[in-house]
Write a protein that holds these residues in place. Structure first.
Motif, PDB file in Angstrom:
ATOM      1  N   ARG A   1       0.421  -0.966  -0.033  1.00 35.84           N
ATOM      2  CA  ARG A   1      -0.122  -0.536  -0.176  1.00 35.84           C
ATOM      3  C   ARG A   1       0.626   1.643   0.042  1.00 35.84           C
ATOM      4  NH1 ARG A   1      -4.903  -2.142   1.373  1.00 35.84           N
ATOM      5  NH2 ARG A   1      -4.807  -4.379   1.527  1.00 35.84           N
ATOM      6  N   SER A   2       1.612   1.620   0.862  1.00 33.28           N
ATOM      7  CA  SER A   2       2.582   2.678   0.836  1.00 33.28           C
ATOM      8  C   SER A   2       3.591   2.681  -0.279  1.00 33.28           C
ATOM      9  CB  SER A   2       3.635   2.497   2.754  1.00 33.28           C
ATOM     10  OG  SER A   2       4.112   1.328   2.204  1.00 33.28           O
TER      11      SER A   2
ATOM     12  N   ASP B   1       5.191  -7.295  13.168  1.00 30.00           N
ATOM     13  CA  ASP B   1       4.018  -6.947  12.665  1.00 30.00           C
ATOM     14  C   ASP B   1       2.420  -7.064  13.843  1.00 30.00           C
ATOM     15  OD1 ASP B   1       3.493  -9.571  13.742  1.00 30.00           O
ATOM     16  OD2 ASP B   1       2.140 -10.549  11.958  1.00 30.00           O
TER      17      ASP B   1
ATOM     18  N   ALA C   1       1.770  -1.009  14.920  1.00 30.88           N
ATOM     19  CA  ALA C   1       0.674  -0.077  14.100  1.00 30.88           C
ATOM     20  C   ALA C   1       0.070  -0.366  12.518  1.00 30.88           C
ATOM     21  CB  ALA C   1       2.305   0.776  13.938  1.00 30.88           C
ATOM     22  N   GLN C   2       1.167  -1.916  11.560  1.00 33.08           N
ATOM     23  CA  GLN C   2       0.363  -1.818  10.954  1.00 33.08           C
ATOM     24  C   GLN C   2       0.730  -3.686  10.915  1.00 33.08           C
ATOM     25  OE1 GLN C   2       1.220   0.743   7.599  1.00 33.08           O
ATOM     26  NE2 GLN C   2       0.946  -1.164   6.298  1.00 33.08           N
TER      27      GLN C   2
ATOM     28  N   GLY D   1       3.306  -4.412   7.140  1.00 30.22           N
ATOM     29  CA  GLY D   1       3.457  -4.248   8.645  1.00 30.22           C
ATOM     30  C   GLY D   1       4.519  -4.384   8.971  1.00 30.22           C
TER      31      GLY D   1
ATOM     32  N   SER E   1       7.640  -2.008  10.014  1.00 29.21           N
ATOM     33  CA  SER E   1       8.349  -1.826  11.219  1.00 29.21           C
ATOM     34  C   SER E   1       9.734  -2.260  11.898  1.00 29.21           C
ATOM     35  CB  SER E   1       7.490  -2.945  12.864  1.00 29.21           C
ATOM     36  OG  SER E   1       7.792  -2.922  13.793  1.00 29.21           O
TER      37      SER E   1
END
Ligand SMILES: Cc1cc2nc3c(=O)[nH]c(=O)nc-3n(C[C@H](O)[C@H](O)[C@H](O)COP(=O)(O)OP(=O)(O)OC[C@H]3O[C@@H](n4cnc5c(N)ncnc54)[C@H](O)[C@@H]3O)c2cc1C
Length: 329
Positions: free
Chosen positions: A65-66, A304, A307-308, A313, A317
């Protein structure tokens, strides 16, 4: 700070978060050693081979996604470690359900990506950390095999309940606020059945049925996925069913999951193996991408559940944890 512990770090766990943290620190000139209790690298990015078939039995695919993670995935594709698998999977009824967003897989199974990331790193597999002590500003770790390791910083990437057990195994006491925050993190279990078949499965192209329910979460065809020459399915039970049946006899779990999968199995079952993931999906995460429990000597928790969730994630991280040690804002 004494010279020998400056810019040295031990990382517990060679999953996505640990490998990416180690790469980032090593690129910045740090001396890093990763210890993992597994036979190979990857953690929950796991591929198992038996009777001539290959099965991904942990993470099945990943999304990006990012922009940061999309860039990393593009690099892995270019290096031949990852491939796009599909733009969606069949729904619980077996009907196509594409949404246009790429789903990626490891080139020869999910472990291809962590294997690629581990190149050039000092990774010691088969080393279960059983004791952590802090001694004069240095971390001292001991593994089940008797190996001892020291460094000025420690990153712990094991699923949080295991991480707390590891860090609490010696004389060291985690500061109260950190302990309190980490005790709030929890995971769902997942029972994962791998079944070798004598013919094609009933799973439609591109090789996945994404149910996201109970008693089943997912059925994957590792042959259609392109990682197994022999027809081989992976069946994941849902979190609730997994929790209720986690300790059941293997034969009972196997029979139940094959029954639930029904016509998606499609052929006779030749052989099976069962994996019990006590910590699979995060149910209660920590809100920040890492937790710096103390800064001298530095102790950072990541993975994991920070945060995500999922592969993306965990990766972000790990990078954030390394960034914290490098003093990035
Ligand atoms: C069944 C299942 C299905 C999943 N499906 C998906 C999916 O489709 N898509 C997705 O994006 N994500 C999925 N995930 C989640 C994904 O696999 C994880 O989010 C991600 O791989 C976690 O990486 P990590 O580095 O945080 O942890 P891990 O991969 O768990 O790495 C932690 C490492 O710590 C090691 N360790 C633990 N204790 C010790 C010790 N005492 N000493 C030494 N080493 C130790 C472990 O061996 C492990 O290698 C799934 C997970 C499971 C289990």
């Amino acid at each position: 700070m004494s010279a020998e512990r400056t810019n040295t770090c031990l990382v517990i766990g060679a999953g996505m978060s640990g490998l990416l943290a180690a790469n980032k620190l090593q690129e910045a000139g740090w001396a890093v050693t990763i210890l993992d209790k597994g036979r190979g690298v990857g953690g929950r990015m796991a591929t198992r081979r038996f009777d001539g078939a290959s099965f991904d039995h942990g993470a099945q695919f990943f999304t990006a996604r990012s922009d940061e993670f999309k860039g990393m995935v593009a690099d892995w594709q270019e290096a031949g470690a990852a491939r796009e698998w599909s733009r969606g999977f069949a729904d619980a009824e077996g009907n196509p359900n594409e949404d246009g967003h790429p789903r990626y897989r490891g080139a020869e199974g999910m472990t291809s990506v962590p294997k690629h990331l581990a190149r050039g790193l000092d990774v010691r597999t088969g080393e279960k950390v059983v004791r952590v002590d802090e001694d004069g500003g240095t971390w001292r770790l001991e593994t089940e095999s008797g190996t001892q390791a020291t460094a000025g910083a420690l990153i712990v990437t094991a699923p949080v309940p295991q991480a707390l057990e590891i860090v609490g195994s010696g004389e060291y006491e985690l500061p109260g606020p950190a302990l309190e925050q980490l005790e709030g993190v929890s995971y769902d279990p997942c029972l994962a059945l791998m079944a070798l078949l004598d013919g094609p499965s009933g799973v439609p192209e591109p090789g996945g049925v994404q149910i996201k329910g109970e008693p089943l979460d997912w059925i994957g065809d590792n042959g259609l996925k392109g990682i197994s020459r022999a027809p081989a399915v992976t069946i994941h039970a849902g979190p609730q069913w997994s929790r209720e049946h986690y300790e059941d006899d293997e034969a009972e779990i196997t029979a139940a999951l094959l029954g639930f999968a029904g016509e998606f199995v499609g052929s006779n079952v030749v052989s099976t193996q069962l994996a019990r993931w006590r910590y699979s999906w995060v149910s209660e995460p920590h809100p920040e991408p890492f937790l710096l429990a103390q800064s001298d000597p530095a102790l950072v928790f990541c993975g994991d559940s920070f945060a995500q969730p999922k592969v993306e994630g965990a990766s972000l991280s790990g990078l954030a944890a390394a960034g914290a040690l490098l003093g990035e804002g």
